[in-house]
Scaffold this motif. Structure first.
Motif, PDB file in Angstrom:
ATOM      1  N   LEU A   1       0.814  -0.922   0.023  1.00 16.77           N
ATOM      2  CA  LEU A   1      -0.004  -0.010  -0.018  1.00 16.77           C
ATOM      3  C   LEU A   1       1.106   1.327  -0.032  1.00 16.77           C
TER       4      LEU A   1
ATOM      5  N   VAL B   1       2.033   1.862  -3.509  1.00 17.82           N
ATOM      6  CA  VAL B   1       1.063   2.466  -4.251  1.00 17.82           C
ATOM      7  C   VAL B   1       0.979   4.105  -3.717  1.00 17.82           C
ATOM      8  N   LEU B   2       1.141   4.515  -2.853  1.00 18.49           N
ATOM      9  CA  LEU B   2       0.971   5.902  -2.395  1.00 18.49           C
ATOM     10  C   LEU B   2       2.348   6.506  -2.991  1.00 18.49           C
TER      11      LEU B   2
ATOM     12  N   ASN C   1      -1.956   6.822 -11.333  1.00 17.86           N
ATOM     13  CA  ASN C   1      -2.915   7.561 -11.168  1.00 17.86           C
ATOM     14  C   ASN C   1      -4.052   7.501 -12.379  1.00 17.86           C
TER      15      ASN C   1
ATOM     16  N   THR D   1      -5.106   6.834  -6.971  1.00 18.00           N
ATOM     17  CA  THR D   1      -3.891   6.156  -7.325  1.00 18.00           C
ATOM     18  C   THR D   1      -4.099   4.664  -6.489  1.00 18.00           C
ATOM     19  N   ARG D   2      -4.560   3.714  -7.039  1.00 17.36           N
ATOM     20  CA  ARG D   2      -4.630   2.342  -6.750  1.00 17.36           C
ATOM     21  C   ARG D   2      -3.860   1.306  -7.112  1.00 17.36           C
TER      22      ARG D   2
ATOM     23  N   GLN E   1      -3.580  -4.103  -8.574  1.00 16.48           N
ATOM     24  CA  GLN E   1      -4.271  -3.326  -7.353  1.00 16.48           C
ATOM     25  C   GLN E   1      -3.932  -4.047  -6.156  1.00 16.48           C
TER      26      GLN E   1
ATOM     27  N   SER F   1      -4.483  -3.140  -3.162  1.00 12.63           N
ATOM     28  CA  SER F   1      -5.846  -3.498  -1.998  1.00 12.63           C
ATOM     29  C   SER F   1      -6.562  -4.543  -2.127  1.00 12.63           C
TER      30      SER F   1
ATOM     31  N   GLU G   1      -5.815   6.374  -0.941  1.00 14.86           N
ATOM     32  CA  GLU G   1      -5.539   6.314  -2.405  1.00 14.86           C
ATOM     33  C   GLU G   1      -6.294   7.246  -3.392  1.00 14.86           C
TER      34      GLU G   1
ATOM     35  N   ASP H   1      -9.729   4.995  -1.599  1.00 16.44           N
ATOM     36  CA  ASP H   1     -10.455   3.821  -1.767  1.00 16.44           C
ATOM     37  C   ASP H   1     -11.364   3.603  -0.383  1.00 16.44           C
TER      38      ASP H   1
END
Length: 373
Positions: free
Chosen positions: A81, A84-85, A90, A95-96, A107, A109, A154, A156
């Motif tokens: 995670l 991802v950040l 994007n 942004t996932r 993805q 998550s 994200e 989300d």
């Protein structure tokens, strides 16, 4: 325990059949929703094949070997995670996704949902005797909130709510005292009421504008009618399918044309099912999902220990809540959120993560507790 200690008469072949039935239906509907885009359809088919292989492999690998690495699984979830950040792609102001060389876009998550089921299965099993201690609950809540916070950034929110629901179900199944349950409900009701009140005056700082409008549109439909447009179109599409639907790959006056819906192949795939396969198709999907959840709960009841039981309960909760949420959004029962319909919606990350969870669940089903009868 070795591979040969398993009793294969306990292998849940029914679960595999139900899932493959949804997969086949999903591929047919994705083909229609994407305008027969062979690249996306073939990618989904490949995902099904790889996912099935992973599930079968994990179903034969003692789940205790996985739960024994629960701390590493949790760390991997957090690292994924964070990646991802810092390095994520994007798309549509979110942004996932991570783009990995040789693999493509994933993805994280989606995999975190199952990763947390593995971690908390181990954690609650380890803390059985002290589950209702305040220190245990605070530690568990903190570990959950770390992941929730990263997913929320994200942003989300819908996936964050899913992991909270799954965590709550697992905590209950682990033996949470009713004193905590009733106490939690006593706090949640007034806090929820206050939340909706403050939301109307834009006094909830942690929600983004579009998130607040979607929630308000659910409670005050006429005032926020524009925010309900997608769901109104979805309901109209489902209703237009009537009993038997208009047929697969229907194009004339379809919601798939003219931007009446966004993400028809993922978030609003149930609207396409309703339009093209009608009430019969929608009912079949709901029955198949209910059977999968039921099989997970049956295996939970027969699991040999708490860790196995919680793996099964966690997957049952994940499948049930995410399926209900997707269908509820498509039918206007829930505020608009972006969640895929398990085993049906397009998305390889979602598909593979679900198959990983099912593989572990199948293994827990193989290792049943010994009956006294």
């Amino acid at each position: 325990m070795t591979l040969f200690d398993y009793h294969f008469k306990n292998y849940n072949y029914r679960l595999i059949v139900y899932i493959l039935t949804l997969n086949i239906l999903g591929v047919l509907v994705i083909n229609s929703a994407t305008g027969q885009d062979s690249a996306l359809v073939n990618k989904q088919i490949l995902g099904i094949g790889v996912g099935l292989i992973i599930a079968v492999f994990l179903s034969l690998l003692d789940y205790h070997k996985i739960t024994s690495m629960a701390t590493l699984v949790y760390i991997a979830c957090v690292v994924g995670l964070l990646a991802v950040l810092f390095f994520g792609e994007n798309v549509n102001n979110a942004t996932r996704w991570l783009k990995l060389p040789g693999i493509g876009q994933i993805q994280p998550s989606e995999f975190v949902k199952v990763g947390l089921i593995v971690f908390f299965s181990w954690f609650f099993n380890k803390k059985q005797e002290k589950l209702n201690y305040l220190t245990t609950l605070l530690l568990a809540g903190t570990l959950l909130l770390v992941v929730f916070g990263l997913i929320y950034e994200e942003p989300d929110l819908s996936t964050g709510l899913v992991i909270i629901f799954v965590f709550t179900c697992m905590l209950f199944a682990a033996g949470l005292s009713y004193r905590w349950i009733w106490g939690g409900l006593a706090v949640m009701v007034p806090v929820g009421t206050l939340f909706i009140y403050l939301l109307q005056y834009d006094r909830v700082p942690f929600l983004k504008g579009y998130q607040a409008r979607r929630i308000l549109a659910f409670f005050f439909k006429e005032k926020y009618a524009e925010a309900n447009l997608q769901q109104d179109n979805s309901i109209m599409a489902i209703g237009s399918g009537m009993l038997h639907g208009k047929g697969l790959n229907y194009t004339a006056n379809s919601v798939k044309n003219g931007n009446f819906l966004s993400e028809e192949q993922t978030d609003f795939i149930f609207a396409v099912i309703g339009e093209e396969l009608g009430f019969v198709g929608c009912t079949m999907v709901i029955i198949m999902i209910a059977l999968i959840v039921f099989e997970c709960l049956i295996m939970a009841a027969k699991a040999k220990d708490m860790a196995g039981r919680l793996l099964c309960v966690g997957m049952a909760a994940l499948l049930a809540f995410q399926s209900f949420s997707n269908i509820a959004v498509a039918t206007g029962v829930f505020p608009n959120t972006g969640l895929p319909l398990p085993f049906i919606s397009y998305g390889v990350s979602s598909l593979l993560s679900m198959y990983i969870g099912i593989g572990l669940t199948l293994n827990a089903g193989l290792q049943r507790k010994i009956s006294n009868y």
